[in-house]
Every structure is written in C-alpha cells, then in structure tokens.
Write a protein that holds these residues in place. Structure first.
Motif, PDB file in Angstrom:
ATOM      1  N   THR A 169      -5.674   9.643   5.828  1.00 19.09           N
ATOM      2  CA  THR A 169      -6.849   8.735   5.662  1.00 19.09           C
ATOM      3  C   THR A 169      -6.689   7.408   6.402  1.00 19.09           C
ATOM      4  OG1 THR A 169      -7.778   9.951   3.906  1.00 19.09           O
ATOM      5  CG2 THR A 169      -8.891   7.929   4.377  1.00 19.09           C
ATOM      6  N   PRO A 170      -6.958   6.992   7.529  1.00 26.06           N
ATOM      7  CA  PRO A 170      -6.635   5.503   7.948  1.00 26.06           C
ATOM      8  C   PRO A 170      -7.047   4.665   7.152  1.00 26.06           C
ATOM      9  CG  PRO A 170      -7.268   6.986   9.676  1.00 26.06           C
ATOM     10  CD  PRO A 170      -7.843   7.636   8.375  1.00 26.06           C
ATOM     11  N   MET A 171      -6.296   3.416   6.978  1.00 20.90           N
ATOM     12  CA  MET A 171      -6.691   2.048   6.185  1.00 20.90           C
ATOM     13  C   MET A 171      -7.970   1.738   7.106  1.00 20.90           C
ATOM     14  SD  MET A 171      -3.077   0.199   5.330  1.00 20.90           S
ATOM     15  CE  MET A 171      -2.590   0.285   7.134  1.00 20.90           C
ATOM     16  N   GLN A 172      -8.879   1.062   5.978  1.00 18.41           N
ATOM     17  CA  GLN A 172     -10.141   0.538   6.538  1.00 18.41           C
ATOM     18  C   GLN A 172      -9.660  -0.991   6.820  1.00 18.41           C
ATOM     19  OE1 GLN A 172     -12.955   2.250   6.733  1.00 18.41           O
ATOM     20  NE2 GLN A 172     -11.782   3.870   6.257  1.00 18.41           N
TER      21      GLN A 172
ATOM     22  N   THR B  90       0.885  -1.416  -0.064  1.00 20.20           N
ATOM     23  CA  THR B  90      -0.014   0.011  -0.176  1.00 20.20           C
ATOM     24  C   THR B  90       0.619   1.247  -0.089  1.00 20.20           C
ATOM     25  OG1 THR B  90      -1.792   1.220   1.055  1.00 20.20           O
ATOM     26  CG2 THR B  90      -0.111   0.049   2.497  1.00 20.20           C
ATOM     27  N   SER B  91       0.247   2.499  -0.320  1.00 23.89           N
ATOM     28  CA  SER B  91       1.043   3.564  -0.340  1.00 23.89           C
ATOM     29  C   SER B  91       0.353   4.661   0.593  1.00 23.89           C
ATOM     30  CB  SER B  91       1.104   4.359  -1.786  1.00 23.89           C
ATOM     31  OG  SER B  91       1.371   5.485  -1.830  1.00 23.89           O
ATOM     32  N   MET B  92       0.897   5.160   1.658  1.00 26.71           N
ATOM     33  CA  MET B  92       0.479   5.953   2.746  1.00 26.71           C
ATOM     34  C   MET B  92       1.146   7.328   2.314  1.00 26.71           C
ATOM     35  SD  MET B  92       1.269   3.720   5.902  1.00 26.71           S
ATOM     36  CE  MET B  92       0.901   5.085   7.243  1.00 26.71           C
ATOM     37  N   HIS B  93       0.269   8.411   2.394  1.00 33.48           N
ATOM     38  CA  HIS B  93       0.755   9.921   2.358  1.00 33.48           C
ATOM     39  C   HIS B  93       0.120  10.660   3.319  1.00 33.48           C
ATOM     40  CE1 HIS B  93       1.384  13.462  -0.619  1.00 33.48           C
ATOM     41  NE2 HIS B  93       2.253  13.318   0.282  1.00 33.48           N
ATOM     42  N   GLU B  94       1.231  11.333   4.171  1.00 34.64           N
ATOM     43  CA  GLU B  94       0.425  12.030   5.448  1.00 34.64           C
ATOM     44  C   GLU B  94       1.221  13.500   5.428  1.00 34.64           C
ATOM     45  OE1 GLU B  94       1.341  10.200   9.193  1.00 34.64           O
ATOM     46  OE2 GLU B  94       2.780   8.542   7.899  1.00 34.64           O
ATOM     47  N   VAL B  95       0.466  14.158   6.050  1.00 38.31           N
ATOM     48  CA  VAL B  95       1.111  15.784   6.389  1.00 38.31           C
ATOM     49  C   VAL B  95       1.118  15.428   8.057  1.00 38.31           C
ATOM     50  CG1 VAL B  95       0.714  17.866   6.849  1.00 38.31           C
ATOM     51  CG2 VAL B  95      -0.275  16.906   4.969  1.00 38.31           C
ATOM     52  N   CYS B  96       2.672  15.725   8.605  1.00 37.02           N
ATOM     53  CA  CYS B  96       3.188  15.598   9.891  1.00 37.02           C
ATOM     54  C   CYS B  96       3.189  17.032  10.303  1.00 37.02           C
ATOM     55  CB  CYS B  96       4.531  14.903   9.910  1.00 37.02           C
ATOM     56  SG  CYS B  96       4.418  13.335   8.831  1.00 37.02           S
ATOM     57  N   VAL B  97       2.811  17.406  11.368  1.00 41.04           N
ATOM     58  CA  VAL B  97       2.997  18.833  11.984  1.00 41.04           C
ATOM     59  C   VAL B  97       3.563  18.727  13.562  1.00 41.04           C
ATOM     60  CG1 VAL B  97       1.760  20.983  12.890  1.00 41.04           C
ATOM     61  CG2 VAL B  97       1.017  19.561  10.573  1.00 41.04           C
ATOM     62  N   TYR B  98       4.571  19.478  13.880  1.00 42.15           N
ATOM     63  CA  TYR B  98       5.227  19.410  14.882  1.00 42.15           C
ATOM     64  C   TYR B  98       5.236  20.729  15.622  1.00 42.15           C
ATOM     65  CZ  TYR B  98       6.722  15.099  12.934  1.00 42.15           C
ATOM     66  OH  TYR B  98       7.037  13.711  12.314  1.00 42.15           O
ATOM     67  N   LYS B  99       5.113  20.403  17.127  1.00 40.17           N
ATOM     68  CA  LYS B  99       5.422  21.963  18.033  1.00 40.17           C
ATOM     69  C   LYS B  99       6.750  21.435  18.775  1.00 40.17           C
ATOM     70  CE  LYS B  99       3.156  24.511  21.608  1.00 40.17           C
ATOM     71  NZ  LYS B  99       2.075  24.569  22.353  1.00 40.17           N
ATOM     72  N   VAL B 100       7.351  22.589  18.887  1.00 32.21           N
ATOM     73  CA  VAL B 100       8.730  22.608  19.568  1.00 32.21           C
ATOM     74  C   VAL B 100       8.883  23.647  20.774  1.00 32.21           C
ATOM     75  CG1 VAL B 100      11.209  22.777  19.214  1.00 32.21           C
ATOM     76  CG2 VAL B 100       9.990  21.814  17.457  1.00 32.21           C
ATOM     77  N   GLU B 101       9.230  23.083  21.874  1.00 36.16           N
ATOM     78  CA  GLU B 101       9.404  24.108  22.960  1.00 36.16           C
ATOM     79  C   GLU B 101      10.581  23.484  23.592  1.00 36.16           C
ATOM     80  OE1 GLU B 101       5.777  23.867  25.374  1.00 36.16           O
ATOM     81  OE2 GLU B 101       4.817  25.016  24.291  1.00 36.16           O
TER      82      GLU B 101
END
Length: 123
Positions: free
Chosen positions: A118-121, A95-106
C-alpha cells in the motif's frame, strides 16, 4: 543459473543491503519493474532505468533502521519473497513498509519484478 539459484542470490544480496549489486548481477537488460497503483512511477523498463529508480529511492532515504527479507518461494520460473523495512525518509516520520515481491526469471536473469504494497499517502 536456475530460478532457485537466482532467488537465493537475490535474497542474500538484499539481506546484506547490496541492492545495486543485485541489480547489476541478476537483472536482464530488458527488465520490467512494476509498482502498485498510487506509487510515483507505475512501470519502469530497461536495466538503466531500474538502476536509476534504485538510486532515486536511496536518495529519499535518511536511515534504514531494520530490514527483513523472507526466504524465497520458487515455482517454475517465478519466485517471491516478503520484505519488511523500518525506514525514515528525508523530511518524513519513521515508517514501516511491508511488501510482497514477485520475480520472473528467464535465461538465468530476472526479467520482471512486481511489488505489492500500500503506497504511502502524500500531502
């Protein structure tokens, strides 16, 4: 470390497949990791739990055929990147997965990560 430096280091670790090293070196003790609705676990709290989540993911993978991580986009104490993965999970078709990853740094550590895909069914 600045947010830019953390972002660049995380992307470098990921491009080398060194996810465990990234977590050990860049994540804060009280990290919060958020997955999209429909994922097996919506929220994971704490460094040990996030490490365990990563190990659990690795145990599900039969083979990673290809992985691409974009350069980070940094604003204030946040950064994001995209990740594309061509993967075969154990007992499942490739399968092919494509995601956006967002991070917060402190204080030079990642304190929050959130993944959008979109999670796999199942079933």
């Amino acid at each position: 470390m600045t947010t830019q430096e953390v972002a660049e280091q995380l992307v470098n670790y990921c491009r080398q497949g060194q996810f465990a090293e990234a977590i050990q070196n860049l994540y804060g003790q009280n990290i919060i990791s958020v997955e999209p609705d429909g994922a097996p676990v919506k929220e994971t709290k704490g460094l040990d739990a996030v490490i365990a989540k990563g190990q659990q993911f690795n145990e599900m993978v039969e083979e990673i055929h290809d992985m691409q991580i974009s350069d980070p986009i940094v604003a204030d104490k946040f950064f994001s990147c995209t990740m594309k993965m061509d993967v075969t999970f154990k007992g499942a078709p490739r399968t092919s997965m494509h995601e956006v990853c967002v991070y917060k740094v402190e204080d030079g550590k990642i304190v929050r990560e959130e993944f959008f895909f979109t999670p796999m069914q199942h079933g």
